[in-house]
Structure formats: structure tokens, C-alpha cells
Design a protein around this motif. Sequence first.
Motif, mmCIF file in Angstrom:
data_model
loop_
_atom_site.group_PDB
_atom_site.id
_atom_site.type_symbol
_atom_site.label_atom_id
_atom_site.label_comp_id
_atom_site.label_asym_id
_atom_site.label_seq_id
_atom_site.Cartn_x
_atom_site.Cartn_y
_atom_site.Cartn_z
ATOM 1 N N TYR A 90 -9.465 4.263 2.085
ATOM 2 C CA TYR A 90 -8.356 3.568 2.767
ATOM 3 C C TYR A 90 -7.393 2.943 1.753
ATOM 4 N N GLU A 137 -0.239 5.082 -0.408
ATOM 5 C CA GLU A 137 0.736 6.078 0.087
ATOM 6 C C GLU A 137 1.851 5.369 0.854
ATOM 7 N N LYS A 138 1.482 4.364 1.635
ATOM 8 C CA LYS A 138 2.499 3.617 2.404
ATOM 9 C C LYS A 138 3.405 2.837 1.460
ATOM 10 N N GLU A 168 -4.748 5.334 1.077
ATOM 11 C CA GLU A 168 -3.791 5.415 2.201
ATOM 12 C C GLU A 168 -2.779 4.266 2.146
ATOM 13 N N ILE A 169 -3.251 3.081 1.802
ATOM 14 C CA ILE A 169 -2.307 1.949 1.670
ATOM 15 C C ILE A 169 -1.314 2.244 0.537
ATOM 16 N N GLU A 227 6.538 -8.678 1.820
ATOM 17 C CA GLU A 227 5.626 -7.537 1.953
ATOM 18 C C GLU A 227 4.817 -7.361 0.652
ATOM 19 N N HIS A 285 0.561 -8.162 -0.325
ATOM 20 C CA HIS A 285 -0.374 -7.206 -0.939
ATOM 21 C C HIS A 285 -0.921 -7.713 -2.270
ATOM 22 N N LYS A 294 4.253 3.565 -1.527
ATOM 23 C CA LYS A 294 5.195 4.463 -2.206
ATOM 24 C C LYS A 294 6.423 4.770 -1.341
ATOM 25 N N CYS A 295 6.229 4.729 -0.009
ATOM 26 C CA CYS A 295 7.350 5.060 0.893
ATOM 27 C C CYS A 295 8.098 3.819 1.339
ATOM 28 N N SER A 296 7.573 2.635 1.041
ATOM 29 C CA SER A 296 8.170 1.424 1.597
ATOM 30 C C SER A 296 9.353 0.919 0.773
#
Length: 360
Positions: A183, A189-190, A186-187, A283, A287, A192-194
Motif C-alpha cells: 500500500y 503513485e498518488k 500505491e500512496i 497535503e 504525509h 507522483k500525480c498530485s
Amino acid sequence: MLQKVFNAFGITADINTAIPFGSGLINDTWKINNAGKYFILQRINHQVFKEPGAIAYNINITATYLHQHYPCYLFVMPVKTIDGEDIFFDDDNGYFRLSPFVESSHTLDVVQQPQQALEAARQFGKFTKLLTGFDANKLKITLPDFHNLSLRYQQFEEALSKGNKERIQQSDKLINAIIEHKYLVEIFEKIKCSPQFKLRVTHHDTKISNVLFDENNKGMCIIDLDTLMPGYFISDVGDMMRTYLSPISEEENDFSQIAIRDEYFVAIVEGYLGQLNDELSEEEKGHFVYAGKFMIYMQAIRFIADYLNNDIYYGSKYEGQNYVRAGNQLCLLQQLEDKEDRLQQLVASFSANQFTTNNL
Ligand code: GN1
Ligand code: MG
């Protein structure tokens, strides 16, 4: 080997005055006494850093920017060769770089007081902050995909299919633990797109030995800019958490000694956000603890993948060293996860009450 290097840099001292220095796994480092003046000599590992010239380029452009905008900032500039080159290349032995040893400075191998973590976090935060007006994309990529967790995971999967069969079988517990934590990829990956996550000038190797301290134990500046590249804040904050929070290092095989020390976490938050609180998005701050999990997990993946690939990257001083290191990091990751919510609350309350300090 070193005589040609000494000649190239105009060092007249006997080569036997070169003493191996530090505990880095990738480059070789020596301290040199040249008639009472000290230098740090490094052989850049060319297997890892395929384009050493890119490192010199990055150092030069950031030094120029800092010199123009913050002339008082202490930036340790490498010494040029007699021929005016940034790096000396020798056909037989590779690439060498020389830096002055900053007088009355010292480095630490282990963090033993929260104040040291605070000073270090402040120095790394300050460096990124001073370079916020500098376009990070101008930096050359000295190590492609260095902290690309998705790629690291793929490399782990590749090691599982092509690696040493015996070691794969014997590592099933650690392998499963890595898979169970997917997981975290997966975070990433998010992230990188944010658009909320910005690429900034990032050091990518924030261990304590990369900070110079003065005689009063105040942080002076950061060193070892080999992996200076555009990156996310999670790399720098995460590696500080990975290397400052526990009283023992990645080398320890007695995992019962691994612990997350809250006061060191607070020190990292205070030091880093004290510099960058206004710069990081909500944001990103949300993290902060993820940063630690990200770096610890990535290091566990890199160690276990290397173990399965017969230790080709990190090498090993004893059978199973990379296996121990991977297990150590997974244990640290578990402990951080156990405390995650409480630590993230500390970040929120510090961030709400703190303004970025202007005392550069
Ligand atoms: C390597 O060489 P050293 O110790 O500064 C590695 C880091 C790891 C570290 C683990 C270029 O750093 O990413 O965190 O080992 N550097 C490279 O000890 O791979
Ligand atoms: Mg390094």
C-alpha cells in the motif's frame, strides 16, 4: 593508486597521510593532512554514479545561486585540479573529488541527543528553503529513479523471479512482509500525480554524517551533494526518520533494540518545519509520517533485493548482512506504523502553532 590523484590536485603530502574516513557504503573517502591543511578526498563509485560530471554540474549551479542570493551561507566548494577540472579522472582508478575540510567542524556517526537531530533537520530544511527560488528542474539527474519506490518494488519483483533460489526460499517471511506493505507504493503513485506535492531541490541522503557541526554543536551546513536532485520532501524527512529515530542503526541484528524515540521525531518536525512550514502544502504535511514509512520501506526493499541478487550493490561483510539489514528496517517500519497516528498529530499541532523562522 592515490599518488596520481595527489599530483593532480597539487597535494604534496605523502600518500600514507590519507586515512580512510566515514562509513559510506558507496564511495571511498579519505581524510588528508597536507602540511597542516586538511582535505576530504572521495572516489566516486562509477558503477553507481554513471555520470560524475553531472554531480559537479549540480554543485556548481547551486553554489552560484546561493553565492548570489545568500553570500553568508556556508557552502563547501570542492577544490579544482591543477588543470582546473572539477573532478580528476584516472583510467585505472576512476573519478576523484577533493573538498576542503571545514576548520573546527566535526561530523557525527550516530544521533545521540534530540538537539543533534533538530540541528540536522534545520540544516536540511534550510538548504531546501534557500533554494526555493531556484528551479529544481535545472539540476541534472545524477541517479535516475533513485527514490522511485514503484521502480524499487519492480526491482524487488524481478529479484524474486531471477534471484538466488535458495535465498528466496529462506527469505519468505521478509518477502511476505514487503508484499503486505505494498500500500505504501500505491500512496507514492498518488503523490507522483498530485499537484499538491512539489518537486524541490532535495538532498536524498540526510543521514547525520552529512551535516557539519561546529564546536558548540550547532549545525553549520550540509555536505555530500552527490544525490542533489529534484525530489519530494518525503525523501529528506523520511531518511532523517529512518536514521535518527531508532537508537541503533540498520546494521544491528538484535531487533529488540529497535525503537521509535518520540523526542527525536519532535526534533525533526521542529527543525524541518521551522524552516519549511510555510512552503509545504497541507497535503504534504499530512504525509509527514508517511515520509518515514516510505524511506524505511524503500530501504528494506533495496536490502532484500540486493540479498536475493547475491549482494551485488551493497556488498556484504558477512553472510546474510543484507538480509539482517532488511529485517531490521521492516521491524523499524512496524514500530513506526504502531505510533503513526499519534506522531502525525504532533505534526499537525506543531504546524498550526509555528511560523517559519527567518533567522537564516
Ligand atoms: C548508501 O553510501 P551511503 O552510505 O552514503 C545509499 C543510500 C542508502 C544507504 C544505506 C547512492 O548511502 O541510498 O540509504 O547506503 N546510497 C546510494 O546505508 O545508493
Ligand atoms: Mg551519500
